[in-house]
Structure formats: C-alpha cells, structure tokens
Motif scaffolding. Structure first.
Motif, PDB file in Angstrom:
ATOM      1  N   SER A   1     -17.156 -40.471  86.743  1.00 24.75           N
ATOM      2  CA  SER A   1     -17.276 -39.073  86.345  1.00 24.75           C
ATOM      3  C   SER A   1     -16.218 -38.779  85.283  1.00 24.75           C
ATOM      4  CB  SER A   1     -17.076 -38.161  87.558  1.00 24.75           C
ATOM      5  OG  SER A   1     -17.088 -36.801  87.182  1.00 24.75           O
ATOM      6  N   LEU A   2     -16.665 -38.472  84.071  1.00 29.11           N
ATOM      7  CA  LEU A   2     -15.750 -38.224  82.954  1.00 29.11           C
ATOM      8  C   LEU A   2     -15.487 -36.731  82.825  1.00 29.11           C
ATOM      9  CD1 LEU A   2     -14.155 -39.358  80.570  1.00 29.11           C
ATOM     10  CD2 LEU A   2     -16.228 -39.179  79.186  1.00 29.11           C
ATOM     11  N   ASN A   3     -14.224 -36.361  82.944  1.00 30.10           N
ATOM     12  CA  ASN A   3     -13.811 -34.966  82.831  1.00 30.10           C
ATOM     13  C   ASN A   3     -13.110 -34.782  81.496  1.00 30.10           C
ATOM     14  OD1 ASN A   3     -13.076 -32.292  83.428  1.00 30.10           O
ATOM     15  ND2 ASN A   3     -11.163 -32.945  84.375  1.00 30.10           N
ATOM     16  N   LEU A   4     -13.694 -33.978  80.595  1.00 34.26           N
ATOM     17  CA  LEU A   4     -13.132 -33.756  79.263  1.00 34.26           C
ATOM     18  C   LEU A   4     -12.354 -32.448  79.220  1.00 34.26           C
ATOM     19  CD1 LEU A   4     -16.096 -34.796  76.919  1.00 34.26           C
ATOM     20  CD2 LEU A   4     -14.070 -36.123  77.514  1.00 34.26           C
ATOM     21  N   ILE A   5     -11.141 -32.506  78.691  1.00 29.24           N
ATOM     22  CA  ILE A   5     -10.328 -31.316  78.440  1.00 29.24           C
ATOM     23  C   ILE A   5     -10.119 -31.239  76.931  1.00 29.24           C
ATOM     24  CG2 ILE A   5      -8.102 -30.197  78.789  1.00 29.24           C
ATOM     25  CD1 ILE A   5      -7.889 -31.631  81.455  1.00 29.24           C
ATOM     26  N   HIS A   6     -10.496 -30.121  76.309  1.00 31.37           N
ATOM     27  CA  HIS A   6     -10.420 -30.001  74.857  1.00 31.37           C
ATOM     28  C   HIS A   6      -9.210 -29.159  74.443  1.00 31.37           C
ATOM     29  CE1 HIS A   6     -14.771 -30.996  75.349  1.00 31.37           C
ATOM     30  NE2 HIS A   6     -14.466 -31.796  74.346  1.00 31.37           N
ATOM     31  N   GLN A   7      -8.382 -29.737  73.603  1.00 31.40           N
ATOM     32  CA  GLN A   7      -7.244 -29.027  73.035  1.00 31.40           C
ATOM     33  C   GLN A   7      -6.779 -29.765  71.782  1.00 31.40           C
ATOM     34  OE1 GLN A   7      -4.947 -29.447  76.741  1.00 31.40           O
ATOM     35  NE2 GLN A   7      -3.406 -30.602  75.581  1.00 31.40           N
ATOM     36  N   ASN A   8      -6.132 -29.024  70.885  1.00 29.04           N
ATOM     37  CA  ASN A   8      -5.736 -29.596  69.596  1.00 29.04           C
ATOM     38  C   ASN A   8      -4.392 -30.294  69.628  1.00 29.04           C
ATOM     39  OD1 ASN A   8      -7.902 -29.014  67.739  1.00 29.04           O
ATOM     40  ND2 ASN A   8      -7.394 -26.845  67.957  1.00 29.04           N
ATOM     41  N   PHE A   9      -3.521 -29.883  70.528  1.00 30.50           N
ATOM     42  CA  PHE A   9      -2.175 -30.443  70.548  1.00 30.50           C
ATOM     43  C   PHE A   9      -1.877 -31.006  71.928  1.00 30.50           C
ATOM     44  CE2 PHE A   9      -2.289 -26.968  67.454  1.00 30.50           C
ATOM     45  CZ  PHE A   9      -1.968 -27.665  66.299  1.00 30.50           C
ATOM     46  N   LEU A  10      -1.053 -32.043  71.949  1.00 31.25           N
ATOM     47  CA  LEU A  10      -0.762 -32.765  73.186  1.00 31.25           C
ATOM     48  C   LEU A  10       0.725 -32.678  73.495  1.00 31.25           C
ATOM     49  CD1 LEU A  10      -2.099 -34.697  75.323  1.00 31.25           C
ATOM     50  CD2 LEU A  10      -1.256 -36.577  73.900  1.00 31.25           C
ATOM     51  N   ALA A  11       1.037 -32.373  74.743  1.00 29.97           N
ATOM     52  CA  ALA A  11       2.419 -32.364  75.222  1.00 29.97           C
ATOM     53  C   ALA A  11       2.553 -33.387  76.341  1.00 29.97           C
ATOM     54  CB  ALA A  11       2.797 -30.972  75.742  1.00 29.97           C
ATOM     55  N   PRO A  12       3.753 -33.946  76.558  1.00 30.41           N
ATOM     56  CA  PRO A  12       3.923 -34.969  77.598  1.00 30.41           C
ATOM     57  C   PRO A  12       3.440 -34.526  78.972  1.00 30.41           C
ATOM     58  CG  PRO A  12       5.846 -34.921  76.171  1.00 30.41           C
ATOM     59  CD  PRO A  12       4.984 -33.749  75.762  1.00 30.41           C
ATOM     60  N   HIS A  13       3.659 -33.253  79.323  1.00 32.49           N
ATOM     61  CA  HIS A  13       3.267 -32.810  80.662  1.00 32.49           C
ATOM     62  C   HIS A  13       1.750 -32.733  80.828  1.00 32.49           C
ATOM     63  CE1 HIS A  13       2.096 -28.789  79.267  1.00 32.49           C
ATOM     64  NE2 HIS A  13       3.196 -28.773  78.546  1.00 32.49           N
ATOM     65  N   ASP A  14       0.997 -32.845  79.727  1.00 29.31           N
ATOM     66  CA  ASP A  14      -0.461 -32.838  79.847  1.00 29.31           C
ATOM     67  C   ASP A  14      -0.965 -34.047  80.624  1.00 29.31           C
ATOM     68  OD1 ASP A  14      -0.969 -30.445  78.480  1.00 29.31           O
ATOM     69  OD2 ASP A  14      -0.832 -31.432  76.537  1.00 29.31           O
ATOM     70  N   PHE A  15      -0.168 -35.116  80.658  1.00 27.91           N
ATOM     71  CA  PHE A  15      -0.586 -36.303  81.383  1.00 27.91           C
ATOM     72  C   PHE A  15      -0.381 -36.154  82.890  1.00 27.91           C
ATOM     73  CE2 PHE A  15      -0.180 -38.169  77.143  1.00 27.91           C
ATOM     74  CZ  PHE A  15      -1.403 -38.835  77.068  1.00 27.91           C
ATOM     75  N   ASP A  16       0.113 -34.995  83.337  1.00 24.02           N
ATOM     76  CA  ASP A  16       0.131 -34.713  84.767  1.00 24.02           C
ATOM     77  C   ASP A  16      -1.285 -34.482  85.280  1.00 24.02           C
ATOM     78  OD1 ASP A  16       2.859 -34.892  84.716  1.00 24.02           O
ATOM     79  OD2 ASP A  16       3.209 -32.727  84.655  1.00 24.02           O
ATOM     80  N   ARG A  17      -2.185 -34.093  84.387  1.00 23.99           N
ATOM     81  CA  ARG A  17      -3.569 -33.794  84.797  1.00 23.99           C
ATOM     82  C   ARG A  17      -4.596 -34.708  84.143  1.00 23.99           C
ATOM     83  NH1 ARG A  17      -5.565 -28.635  81.220  1.00 23.99           N
ATOM     84  NH2 ARG A  17      -4.358 -29.053  79.337  1.00 23.99           N
ATOM     85  N   ALA A  18      -4.165 -35.613  83.290  1.00 28.20           N
ATOM     86  CA  ALA A  18      -5.104 -36.491  82.594  1.00 28.20           C
ATOM     87  C   ALA A  18      -4.541 -37.899  82.502  1.00 28.20           C
ATOM     88  CB  ALA A  18      -5.395 -35.958  81.186  1.00 28.20           C
ATOM     89  N   GLU A  19      -5.442 -38.889  82.517  1.00 26.01           N
ATOM     90  CA  GLU A  19      -5.022 -40.284  82.381  1.00 26.01           C
ATOM     91  C   GLU A  19      -4.917 -40.711  80.931  1.00 26.01           C
ATOM     92  OE1 GLU A  19      -7.278 -40.038  86.328  1.00 26.01           O
ATOM     93  OE2 GLU A  19      -7.555 -39.274  84.291  1.00 26.01           O
ATOM     94  N   LEU A  20      -5.817 -40.190  80.078  1.00 28.75           N
ATOM     95  CA  LEU A  20      -5.920 -40.639  78.692  1.00 28.75           C
ATOM     96  C   LEU A  20      -6.063 -39.434  77.768  1.00 28.75           C
ATOM     97  CD1 LEU A  20      -8.632 -43.394  79.336  1.00 28.75           C
ATOM     98  CD2 LEU A  20      -6.185 -43.822  79.026  1.00 28.75           C
ATOM     99  N   ALA A  21      -5.788 -39.663  76.469  1.00 29.08           N
ATOM    100  CA  ALA A  21      -5.949 -38.592  75.488  1.00 29.08           C
ATOM    101  C   ALA A  21      -6.308 -39.193  74.133  1.00 29.08           C
ATOM    102  CB  ALA A  21      -4.674 -37.757  75.373  1.00 29.08           C
ATOM    103  N   VAL A  22      -7.046 -38.427  73.342  1.00 31.28           N
ATOM    104  CA  VAL A  22      -7.353 -38.795  71.959  1.00 31.28           C
ATOM    105  C   VAL A  22      -6.533 -37.900  71.053  1.00 31.28           C
ATOM    106  CG1 VAL A  22      -9.130 -38.890  70.172  1.00 31.28           C
ATOM    107  CG2 VAL A  22      -9.678 -39.581  72.517  1.00 31.28           C
ATOM    108  N   VAL A  23      -5.729 -38.515  70.174  1.00 31.85           N
ATOM    109  CA  VAL A  23      -4.882 -37.759  69.245  1.00 31.85           C
ATOM    110  C   VAL A  23      -5.220 -38.179  67.816  1.00 31.85           C
ATOM    111  CG1 VAL A  23      -3.027 -37.508  70.934  1.00 31.85           C
ATOM    112  CG2 VAL A  23      -3.007 -39.453  69.363  1.00 31.85           C
TER     113      VAL A  23
END
Length: 301
Positions: A125-147
């Motif tokens: 099950s792929l859960n997508l979170i959309h946002q333009n900027f990434l902060a280190p604490h965002d990985f508290d809720r996500a495993e991976l990110a596209v930057v």
C-alpha cells in the motif's frame, strides 16, 4: 516519575488489571501468570505504598478508597500505552510505504505509472504525501522522499531518478500573441516566471552564454504546479523540466524555444543515512529506478 517508582511499574500494571476484574484469578489469566503471582505483586505494591488497595471479602474483591483513587489515575495511561504499542505493532507488520513527493513530479511523472507498480506489487500500500520542501523531521512519518536539485540533501542516502533538463517553456497561446523568441536575448520581451528566487534563470542565461536578461516583468512563484498553470494560461515563460513535459511539447501545446538545457538538475529518491529499509521499501526503490531508466526510451515523459 521518580526513579525509585519505576521499579514498581509491573506491580502497577498488575494492580490495574486486577482492579479492572476485581478478581485475581481473571487477572492472572489475562497476564498468563499464576493467581499467587498476582497476589504477591499486589502485596509488594501495598507494602511500598503503605496502604491497602483491596478489601478482601469472602467471595469478591473491592477497592479501598486509596485503591479506587490509584485505579482512576492509572487506567487511562495504561490503556493509552497499550493502544500506542498496538499501533506501532500493526504499522511494523503492515505493507504500507509512505513516500513524500513533490506535487509536480507526482502529477507529470509518477501518477501515470502507479498502475504498473500496483500490478507488480499488489500487496504494498503506497501512501503519497505531497509537499514542495523537505525537513529532517518529515522522515518521522515517511520512509522515502523525492527531492529536486543538483545534489541530494546532506546526511541522506539516495539514488538518482529522472533528469529534469531545465529549459524555457511557453504555451502556444503566448506564442500566438507575442511570437516565439529566437534568441535568449529575446526573452527580455517576455514575462519570466521564477521559482522562489531568480537563481535558476540566472544560471540558465549564463549557460546560454549571454549576460543576465531581465524579462519585461518577473514573478516569483514557489509552487511548480502554480507556476505551470500560470505558464499554460499564457502569463509568461517558465523554466520547466523538459523531460517531464515532453508529451505536451510534442503535441504542440507547449513550446521549447531553445535546445539549451540545464541537464544537471534532477529528481532524487532519498532516505536518512543509516536507516534500515524494509523489503517493501527496497521493492519500491527498484521499481522507481526501473521506471526512471525507461523514461525517454519508450516515448515516456
């Protein structure tokens, strides 16, 4: 909680369960211990507190005033602890992967490919979170990110995905009103749509071999999707990821006036350095890399 009280956490838990049932035998069954073990824990706790917690009557137990007060204060927190543990246990056993993704990348590259991912990995099950900027604490809720950028963030493990290929992009409606610029210098006659700063356009002009050219007007729009909507409304020219917009360019809806492309910008897949990734995360990474390798090979954007 004082350090000395921590020694009695197990006794407090036993007390809470016993107080819920008002029966040591039922409490022992829930705890998977003997009734005598429950009785011993309660007696030790009472000795530490210096007060009785239960009234031991002939056929049943009742809480003393002190026991009722303690149960009222403890039942909620222990219930919350149990709920939190269960949530974590379920998450660790789930097949979900959470991916933080830039909205423009998702709209123009990822979304059209998701059916392929689900077909290959129907249990993830792929859960997508959309946002333009990434902060280190965002990985508290996500495993991976596209930057997006020339290089990924510091302290990140990463794999390269899609080369963006930044180049001026305009809508056919604007070209119909003002013509298509023939040289980079001609861009001074157009409105230029910038990101959150003017660095991208400055770099492109330098790469094109001309001195910095200011447009007739300039607007700063930090959201790529909003910038794109402004461009297709004929409001100006943006620096766009030509690789992602290839179908629109080939259809004639969008125009790429120059073959001058900043090719060192790309999308990266990142995760915290040193983080152990699950098998399902590895499967998503492998799939994204495979799809990225096929971009431009099979006529894909």
């Amino acid at each position: 909680m004082a350090a000395g009280n921590l020694m009695h956490l197990n006794g407090l838990r036993v007390f809470t369960i016993a107080a819920t049932h008002l029966n040591f035998v039922l409490a022992a069954k829930e705890l998977n211990v003997s009734p005598s073990a429950v009785s011993h824990q309660i007696r030790t706790l009472e000795e530490y507190l210096g007060t009785k917690l239960f009234l031991r009557e002939a056929r049943q137990l009742a809480l003393t005033q002190e026991g009722a007060h303690l149960y009222q204060r403890l039942s909620g927190p222990f219930r919350d602890i149990g709920s939190a543990i269960e949530q974590i246990r379920q998450q660790s056993n789930s097949r979900q992967v959470t991916l933080i993704c830039r909205p423009f990348f998702s709209s123009f590259w990822l979304a059209s490919r998701l059916q392929s991912f689900w077909a290959e990995h129907p249990r993830i099950s792929l859960n997508l979170i959309h946002q333009n900027f990434l902060a280190p604490h965002d990985f508290d809720r996500a495993e991976l990110a596209v930057v997006w950028g020339k290089t990924p963030l510091d302290s990140m493990s990463y794999v390269p995905l899609v080369v963006g290929g930044l180049s001026p992009i305009m809508h056919v409606s604007l070209a119909g009103r003002m013509g298509v610029p023939q040289t980079p210098e001609d861009l001074r006659n157009f409105t230029l749509l910038h990101e959150e700063n003017r660095l991208g356009w400055t770099e492109w002009f330098e790469y094109a071999g001309v001195s910095k050219t200011e447009g007739m007007q300039s607007y700063l729009i930090d959201d790529t999707n909003v910038r794109y909507q402004s461009m297709i409304s004929g409001q100006g020219i943006m620096l766009g990821a030509a690789r992602l917009l290839r179908p629109q360019i080939e259809s004639g809806e969008l125009i790429q006036p120059f073959d001058i492309v900043l090719s060192d910008y790309r999308y990266w897949l990142v995760w915290p350095e040193g983080r152990a990734l699950s098998t399902r995360c590895r499967q998503l990474i492998d799939w994204l890399q495979k799809e990225a390798a096929m971009t431009g090979v099979r006529g894909a954007p």
